[in-house]
Structure formats: C-alpha cells, structure tokens
Design a protein around this motif. Structure first.
Motif, PDB file in Angstrom:
ATOM      1  N   HIS A  88     -48.625 -69.364 -49.726  1.00 25.07           N
ATOM      2  CA  HIS A  88     -47.798 -68.225 -49.720  1.00 25.07           C
ATOM      3  C   HIS A  88     -47.363 -68.308 -48.208  1.00 25.07           C
ATOM      4  O   HIS A  88     -47.487 -68.437 -47.500  1.00 25.07           O
TER       5      HIS A  88
ATOM      6  N   HIS B 191     -45.247 -65.090 -45.773  1.00 26.46           N
ATOM      7  CA  HIS B 191     -44.722 -63.229 -45.308  1.00 26.46           C
ATOM      8  C   HIS B 191     -43.263 -63.803 -44.409  1.00 26.46           C
ATOM      9  O   HIS B 191     -43.416 -65.054 -43.719  1.00 26.46           O
TER      10      HIS B 191
ATOM     11  N   GLU C 197     -47.176 -61.674 -40.069  1.00 23.73           N
ATOM     12  CA  GLU C 197     -48.123 -60.203 -40.382  1.00 23.73           C
ATOM     13  C   GLU C 197     -49.021 -60.522 -38.852  1.00 23.73           C
ATOM     14  O   GLU C 197     -48.266 -59.174 -37.963  1.00 23.73           O
TER      15      GLU C 197
ATOM     16  N   HIS D 108     -48.953 -69.093 -45.240  1.00 27.32           N
ATOM     17  CA  HIS D 108     -50.858 -68.584 -45.255  1.00 27.32           C
ATOM     18  C   HIS D 108     -51.213 -69.890 -45.474  1.00 27.32           C
ATOM     19  O   HIS D 108     -50.983 -69.705 -47.220  1.00 27.32           O
TER      20      HIS D 108
ATOM     21  N   THR E  86     -54.341 -59.548 -46.820  1.00 29.54           N
ATOM     22  CA  THR E  86     -52.972 -58.828 -46.020  1.00 29.54           C
ATOM     23  C   THR E  86     -51.917 -57.824 -47.184  1.00 29.54           C
ATOM     24  O   THR E  86     -51.188 -57.417 -47.027  1.00 29.54           O
TER      25      THR E  86
HETATM   26 ZN    ZN Z   1     -50.287 -63.615 -46.947  1.00 29.99          ZN
END
Ligand code: ZN
Ligand code: RYJ
Length: 260
Positions: free
Chosen positions: A93, A95, A105, A118, A198
C-alpha cells in the motif's frame, strides 16, 4: 467512535486513546539522520522471490490503496537482510501527501518524499498474520520512497490504471499477474530498525527495511493517486490525501545502514 483516520478529530494525535501502544517506545515512522546511523558491514543483502500469480485484488479501504496477495503458503517471500528466515508477502500500500513536497512517513535527513510504498510481510513461524502482529519479530515491511520527477515509473502503470475502478471506500477490483519487485529501485542499499505499524493498532511488530534509493514517478502519476477518495460512493467526496503519520520519538533505538 473508534474510526481512526488522519483528520484533526481522529488523526495521529488521537490514536493513543483507543491504541495506547501509539505512545510506546518503538513507534514508526521515525526521522533517519545519516549522522546517527550505524553502518553495519555484517548486514547481509535482502532478497525477494515473488510469484506474480499470488496477486489477488486491489482495494480502497478508505485510508489507502492496497494490493493483496495470497499468503496461505510460502509463495511470495522476503528473506535475508536483518531477517531471521523467510517472511510471506501479504499486501502493499501507499502513503502520500496533498502536494509533491510531502507525503512520506519516514523522513531522511530532513527530506520528505511525495509518497512511501510499504510492502508488508509476516513471519510464518506464527500461525497467521493476526498472531504475527503480536510478536516483535512478526512482521517485516520494505519501504520505498517515491519522488516526483519528469519521468513516469512505467511499473506503476497497472496500479494507477485500476484507480478509476476503486475510487471510493470499499471498492475492490481483481488484480492478478503482478510481481511487485518491479517497483524496487536499482540499489538494494537499506536502513533497518525495529518499529511499529504506522497506523492503528500501532503494534510494535515490524522489522523495517527502508530502501535508500527513491523511485521516481511523474506529477500525473502522483495526481492519479490523489484522485482516490476516502468516502463511500454514497457520501460527499473527500480526497484521500495526507494519509501519513508524522515521525515518532526514536528513543534508544539504533538505525543500521547496509551501506557506508
Ligand atoms: Zn504503510
Ligand atoms: N503502514 S504499515 O506500518 O506498513 C502497516 C502495515 C499493515 C497494517 C495492517 O495490516 N493493519 C491491519 C491489522 F493488522 F489488522 F491491524 C497496518 C499498517
């Protein structure tokens, strides 16, 4: 209610109320400062063996765009690096931010990338993912930074082509025949440290393997990602952007680098 998110009323500053571990001493993400990193020459290289046939679906879960894999046996695996044994690929996925100047992140020497990918793996010595996320050595995530440049990343095309079919929360589409290792940059150099999810439940179960070399995507490719919505089809439109957690205290953790 417990519906965590990234808004001012349900975002990272609130998560600890339902998930107290969010204030733990091994939380992720963190800032990586090259000066404080310890080069570890004994760190081996990491390897993946991904079966494209393990890819199953792509979905919008209202917080990110996630591609899910068959992890019922050692079909797509990660091994080596700081890891004990092989870990099974479960999903990947992203971010990202509302503009190209932020969205990752982890932050490296003050640099915020536009997005962070990730790739989530779990340790099959535990009976399932739910068990693995309760263990310090249960999960391994390979993190890849995305920076925006002129050149689109062709390997992102198939993912971004599916975005139109999963615009709103809960939408899912078949996603087959995809080997996510094509998304990796050339270099295998990485940083590694022990941390957490996270997102809630913020369990401290992750061995992070963060790749030093970002991949480059085009402005249009980033805009495509930002065209996702967090709302369901029947609700008012709310763009899926800024789904990142800010850096957490490093405390007494060592970050090791596989490179000098
Ligand atoms: Zn993630
Ligand atoms: N952003 S991250 O750290 O890679 C990350 C990776 C995986 C999960 C996840 O599986 N959450 C669902 C669960 F496990 F049931 F709680 C959350 C965050």
């Amino acid at each position: 209610s417990c519906q965590w998110g990234y808004d001012s009323d349900n975002g990272p500053e609130h998560w600890h109320k339902y998930y107290p571990i969010a204030k733990g001493e091994n939380q992720s993400p963190i800032e990586i400062n090259s000066k404080e990193v310890q080069h570890d020459p004994s760190l081996p290289p990491w390897f993946v063996g991904y079966d494209p046939g393990a890819a199953k679906t792509i979905l919008n879960n209202g917080r990110t765009c996630r591609v899910v894999f068959d992890d019922t046996f050692d079909r797509s695996v990660l091994r080596g690096g700081p890891l004990p044994g092989t870990f099974r690929l479960r999903q990947f996925h992203f971010h990202w931010g509302s503009s190209d100047d932020h969205g990752s992140e982890h932050i490296v020497d003050g640099v915020k990338y536009a997005a962070e990918l990730h790739m989530v793996h779990w340790n099959p010595k535990y009976s399932n993912f739910a068990e693995a996320l309760k263990q310090a050595d249960g999960v391994a995530v390979v993190g890849v930074f995305l920076k925006v440049g002129k050149t689109p990343k062709p390997e992102m095309k198939r993912i971004l082509e599916e975005i139109d079919n999963i615009k709103t929360k809960g939408k899912e589409a078949p996603f087959s025949n995809f080997d996510p290792s094509i998304l990796f940059p050339k270099s295998r150099d990485y940083w590694t440290y022990h941390g957490s999810f996270t997102t809630p439940p913020c369990e401290e179960c992750i061995t992070w393997i963060l790749l030093r070399e970002p991949i480059e995507v085009s402005p249009d490719q980033m805009a495509k990602l930002r065209s996702l919505s967090i709302n369901a089809e029947t609700e008012p439109v709310c763009p899926m952007v800024d789904n990142w957690r800010p850096p957490q205290p490093r405390h007494f953790r060592m970050v090791r680098a596989s490179f000098q």
